[in-house]
Write an enzyme that holds these catalytic residues in place. Structure first.
Site, PDB file in Angstrom:
ATOM      1  N   TYR A   1      -1.118  -3.937  -4.890  1.00 37.80           N
ATOM      2  CA  TYR A   1      -0.284  -4.611  -3.898  1.00 37.80           C
ATOM      3  C   TYR A   1      -0.378  -3.918  -2.540  1.00 37.80           C
ATOM      4  O   TYR A   1      -0.223  -2.698  -2.456  1.00 37.80           O
ATOM      5  CB  TYR A   1       1.162  -4.598  -4.387  1.00 37.80           C
TER       6      TYR A   1
ATOM      7  N   SER B   1      -2.230  -2.083 -11.348  1.00 38.81           N
ATOM      8  CA  SER B   1      -0.997  -2.660 -10.807  1.00 38.81           C
ATOM      9  C   SER B   1      -1.192  -4.151 -10.514  1.00 38.81           C
ATOM     10  O   SER B   1      -1.489  -4.919 -11.430  1.00 38.81           O
ATOM     11  CB  SER B   1      -0.552  -1.870  -9.576  1.00 38.81           C
ATOM     12  N   GLN B   2      -1.049  -4.588  -9.254  1.00 35.09           N
ATOM     13  CA  GLN B   2      -1.344  -5.982  -8.962  1.00 35.09           C
ATOM     14  C   GLN B   2      -2.765  -6.333  -9.407  1.00 35.09           C
ATOM     15  O   GLN B   2      -3.018  -7.422  -9.940  1.00 35.09           O
ATOM     16  CB  GLN B   2      -1.205  -6.274  -7.472  1.00 35.09           C
TER      17      GLN B   2
ATOM     18  N   ASP C   1       7.230   4.516 -15.752  1.00 35.87           N
ATOM     19  CA  ASP C   1       6.823   3.628 -14.655  1.00 35.87           C
ATOM     20  C   ASP C   1       7.976   2.700 -14.282  1.00 35.87           C
ATOM     21  O   ASP C   1       8.309   1.774 -15.016  1.00 35.87           O
ATOM     22  CB  ASP C   1       5.601   2.815 -15.091  1.00 35.87           C
TER      23      ASP C   1
ATOM     24  N   HIS D   1       4.100   5.218 -12.028  1.00 37.59           N
ATOM     25  CA  HIS D   1       3.172   4.121 -11.772  1.00 37.59           C
ATOM     26  C   HIS D   1       1.743   4.600 -11.520  1.00 37.59           C
ATOM     27  O   HIS D   1       0.820   3.790 -11.531  1.00 37.59           O
ATOM     28  CB  HIS D   1       3.667   3.276 -10.597  1.00 37.59           C
TER      29      HIS D   1
END
Length: 327
Positions: free
Chosen positions: A91, A186-187, A277, A307
């Protein structure tokens, strides 16, 4: 920071209870077909990246609505690649500059690094792809609520479509017989799930493996009630203001939930989850992992990480996992 989610034995058994919309498959098949009708020939222009052992090209391809999407095509300069890794970004990240290299071309893989439309505002990895479509109405800062009033206008309809079409581009660049992998953190992990699932749903061709690393965009109903920090916090902020839009919002999100997409994937997969996370809670990751139907799947768990997940240790695990699949 501490372990705040379900115990690990319960995570391994956790299943999200919300169901995909009845027209989920039709929605995505129609979306992808419309995007492919607006396709045009991919542009590939060699660039000087200043490096001796990696060659790079600037790629522009047709994404959602025929919009131009940028990517880097990196590969070993002195040998044929042993496989192709299509990588999606976290992101706010962008594709960066051509000399910014990851591990993949150094390990012998061709590497298609796909820009995220309307993002790339992180200072370390600038982007080069605009999103020419409006938000559709009110939104919280960031991308998570852009056009969230309806699945047709939601930002991630465009981004997921771009990701699926990037696999077509990679196949064209690599040629036949080269194993294709998808990866991202992640994203980028959420986009990895989406690309693998939509590719399978459309019957495009076999993917050799998927590497969703601490994936975002999974199990929205649980994520948004378990954590309130961004990016999930953008949805929380939006609903705190628009109290009458809860049902409408989660109806839209149900078309983009990594849990429902994972259930449609077919490739082997290596996931990762971190038990501390607070950005992508581990139960949301396990929700997608447990929905993934392949018998050839594994998940690496990092009990004391947030994360950042497994970091360089997980990259080593990914390299070993890929090496076993390219012989």
């Amino acid at each position: 920071m501490a372990q705040f989610d379900l115990p690990l034995d319960e995570l391994r058994a956790y299943r999200a209870t919300h169901e995909a919309p009845a027209d989920f498959d039709d929605f995505w098949l129609t979306t992808l077909a419309a995007a492919r009708e607006k396709g045009w020939e991919t542009r590939v222009e060699p660039v000087d990246n200043g490096l001796a052992i990696v060659a790079s090209s600037d790629v522009t391809f047709a994404g959602f609505a025929g919009d131009p999407i940028r990517a880097w095509w990196h590969r070993p300069a002195d040998r044929e690649p042993i496989g192709v890794v299509v990588e999606f970004l976290g992101y706010s990240g962008g594709r960066g500059l051509p000399h910014q290299q990851g591990t993949w071309p150094l390990a012998g893989y061709a590497h298609l690094l796909v820009d995220s439309r309307g993002q790339g505002y992180g200072q370390q990895w600038p982007g080069a792809t605009a999103d020419p479509h409006g938000s559709g109405g009110s939104a919280a800062p960031g991308q998570m609520t852009r056009g969230i009033e309806d699945p047709e206008t939601y930002y991630y309809r465009r981004l997921y479509t771009d990701a699926a079409l990037a696999l077509d581009v990679a196949r064209g660049l690599a040629g036949t017989g080269v194993p294709l992998f998808v990866a991202g953190i992640s994203q980028g992990g959420g986009l990895t799930i989406a690309a693998a699932a939509l590719d399978a749903l459309a019957g495009r061709g076999a993917i050799a493996g998927a590497l969703p690393d601490v994936p975002f965009l999974c199990d929205f109903p649980r994520a948004t009630t378990l954590v309130a920090i961004h990016p999930y916090g953008e949805i929380v902020t939006y609903l705190a203001a628009f109290r009458d839009r809860v049902d409408q919002t989660f109806r839209t999100l149900s078309y983009f939930d990594g849990v429902h997409l994972a259930a449609r994937a077919q490739a082997p997969a290596l996931f990762s989850a971190a038990l501390m996370d607070e950005v992508c809670p581990p139960s949301t990751v396990f929700g997608a992992y447990n929905a993934w139907p392949s018998d050839d799947k594994a998940i690496e768990v990092y009990p004391f990480n947030g994360h950042e997940g497994g970091g360089v240790y997980h990259r080593a695990a990914q390299l070993e996992w890929l090496r076993a699949r390219v012989g």
